[in-house]
Structure formats: C-alpha cells, structure tokens
Design an enzyme around this catalytic site. Sequence first.
Site, PDB file in Angstrom:
ATOM      1  N   ASN A 226      58.827  69.120  98.681  1.00 28.06           N
ATOM      2  CA  ASN A 226      58.287  68.996 100.655  1.00 28.06           C
ATOM      3  C   ASN A 226      58.582  67.325 100.794  1.00 28.06           C
ATOM      4  O   ASN A 226      57.554  67.025  99.998  1.00 28.06           O
ATOM      5  CB  ASN A 226      57.026  69.358 101.441  1.00 28.06           C
ATOM      6  CG  ASN A 226      56.976  69.650 102.749  1.00 28.06           C
ATOM      7  OD1 ASN A 226      57.782  68.332 103.299  1.00 28.06           O
ATOM      8  ND2 ASN A 226      56.070  69.967 103.081  1.00 28.06           N
TER       9      ASN A 226
ATOM     10  N   THR B 296      59.701  74.380  96.711  1.00 23.25           N
ATOM     11  CA  THR B 296      60.537  73.313  97.085  1.00 23.25           C
ATOM     12  C   THR B 296      59.790  72.298  97.055  1.00 23.25           C
ATOM     13  O   THR B 296      58.717  71.809  97.313  1.00 23.25           O
ATOM     14  CB  THR B 296      61.294  72.796  98.516  1.00 23.25           C
ATOM     15  OG1 THR B 296      59.186  73.734  98.870  1.00 23.25           O
ATOM     16  CG2 THR B 296      62.455  74.779  98.485  1.00 23.25           C
TER      17      THR B 296
ATOM     18  N   GLU C  36      63.132  69.661 102.936  1.00 19.47           N
ATOM     19  CA  GLU C  36      62.325  70.501 101.208  1.00 19.47           C
ATOM     20  C   GLU C  36      63.953  70.824 100.395  1.00 19.47           C
ATOM     21  O   GLU C  36      64.385  70.727 101.007  1.00 19.47           O
ATOM     22  CB  GLU C  36      61.087  71.599 101.978  1.00 19.47           C
ATOM     23  CG  GLU C  36      60.463  71.350 103.385  1.00 19.47           C
ATOM     24  CD  GLU C  36      59.926  72.968 103.400  1.00 19.47           C
ATOM     25  OE1 GLU C  36      59.856  73.518 102.242  1.00 19.47           O
ATOM     26  OE2 GLU C  36      60.330  73.574 104.189  1.00 19.47           O
TER      27      GLU C  36
END
Length: 317
Positions: A214, A212, A260
């Site tokens: 962030n 992901t 995220e």
Amino acid sequence: MQRWRGLEDIPQDWGRSVVTIGSYDGVHRGHQLIIRHAVERARELGVPTVVVTFDPHPSEVVRPGSHPPLLAPHHRRAELMAELGVDAVLVLPFTKEFSKLSPADFVVKVLVDKLHAKAVVEGPNFRFGHKAAGNVAFLTEQGRTYDFEVEVVDLYVRGEAGGGEPFSSTLTRRLVAEGDMTGAREILGRPHRVEGVVVRGAQRGRELGFPTANVETLPHTAIPADGVYAGWLHVGEEAMPAAISVGTNPQFDGTERTVEAYAIDRVGLDLYGLHVAVDFQSYVRGQATFDSLEALMAQMAQDVDHCRRLLLEQTDS
C-alpha cells in the site's frame, strides 16, 4: 551531478555554463529535445549544463490551490536529467517575492550574476519573470547585452497520444487521469511512475491471498484513473512484475483512494516503511464490485495472470 536549492547553493567559483529553464515536469520527450540540445551545446563550448527549475510549481504561488498533479518529483526529474548528461540542477524556491521579479532582474540575478550563462536554450513559448512578461525575444535582447547566446528548440513532438496533440506535461496529466498508460508512455518515453512509502493498510489483500504494498504517494502526485494495471514495483535496485490496483476498494465500502501493488509470484516480502516506486505499464480493467468474495478472488487471480502475460510479452518484444 550537482544539485542546488536556491541561488546561495551555487559555488562561488562557478564559471560559464549553458542554461535551460523550466518546470520540466515529467521530463517528457519534448523536454528531452531541449535538454539534449543544451547538453550538446555545452560540450561544444566546453562548459557544464545547468537546468533551472522551481518548487513549488509556480501556479500554486500565483493562483493558490491550482497546483497541478505532478508527473515526477524533483529528485526523479534530477535523475532523468542526469541520464541526459546534465551537470547541475538548480531548484529555485518559488515564493510570492520571487514571482514579482521582473524579467530583467531574473536575467541579471540568476543567469548573469550566478550561473554566468554562455548560452540559454529554451522552447519557442518560454515565458519568465513577473506576470510571465519575459519571452524568447526579450531574452535574446538581454543576451546581446550580457554576452550570452539564446537558442530556441522546437519541443513539440507528436505521435498517436492524445489523437496527435503536441506532447506536453498537460496532455500527459490528462492521459494519466484517464488511465491511458500507453499514451502517457509514448509521451514520456517510459512508463508513468508513482512513488511513496509502503504503509499498513486494511491488509485485505493478504487475507485474500494477494498481499499488496500500500503506497502512500507523495503530495500532488499524478495518480492514474481507478482500475487495475500491469506494471513494475521498484524496491531499491530490483524491479518486480506487479499487478497494481488504484481506487477506493468499493467491494469493502472504501472511501480513500489508494495505490496498491502486488509483486507477482513473490512470497514473504516485507516492504513496510520502505520508499518504493510503481511503474504503470498497461491498463487492464476498471474498478468493479462483485457478488461475493469468491468472485472477487477469482477475478484477482485472472488479473494477476493477465498482468503476468502482458509484462512477459512486453519484456520479450
């Protein structure tokens, strides 16, 4: 579109203009009515349109600690205003000294001396000047003195959002905080967006097979309720379908809220250090903990499939 910060940035040879004043956080559909009317009036008069707004939010100066969550940063508001045909945006630094400016002084120093207003377009409840003492009636009176028109536009659109409440930035913030992305999208006329720089996190998503981005969000950003959402990750000019997680990662005893975004079906993305935007299209589920990592990974796979289907359906519709 020209962007000015402070009265001193306004070109000295600036001529007459049509002006509208307000925070315009989110540039929602009610705001759009006022801004479009100002643009149309300016075109009729053959002059440019100027939007005057403030930074920081006036409430933070008048009542420190009360800064509301922001639906859009100033650069995003300027982009949206440009799309509506606005020619210039003036961001006035809102200080304690500025907050003490009387309505009459505001009219002279901003509208008359600097922007040479030919017309001013506002909503019916517009207030300005020290202790918000100025209103539309006073502005109209000043217009007769200083040769500018005042036009009032009813900005109170209604729909299903908020159970039929008039559209407003306050209502939108509440819906975003509740995770009601459908309601927020109805008011804004587009998905709610969060922006920031991609930073290194715990990298658990990568370890679990779902790397992901962030996103370290901008100060005072209106962040949706904890949970999983379907949406879009914008990197430069590219918009990628995304499964978005908001929350503290309770599975790993996290305490810091994060945003995220997993770019669905994309491999090998390196986004660290880039400024990105995340659009929240639909709420999928709330934040939860699971009995095992295997159960978490299975749920994440289901979430991604769900988000993929939702976004595909909404793109096709």
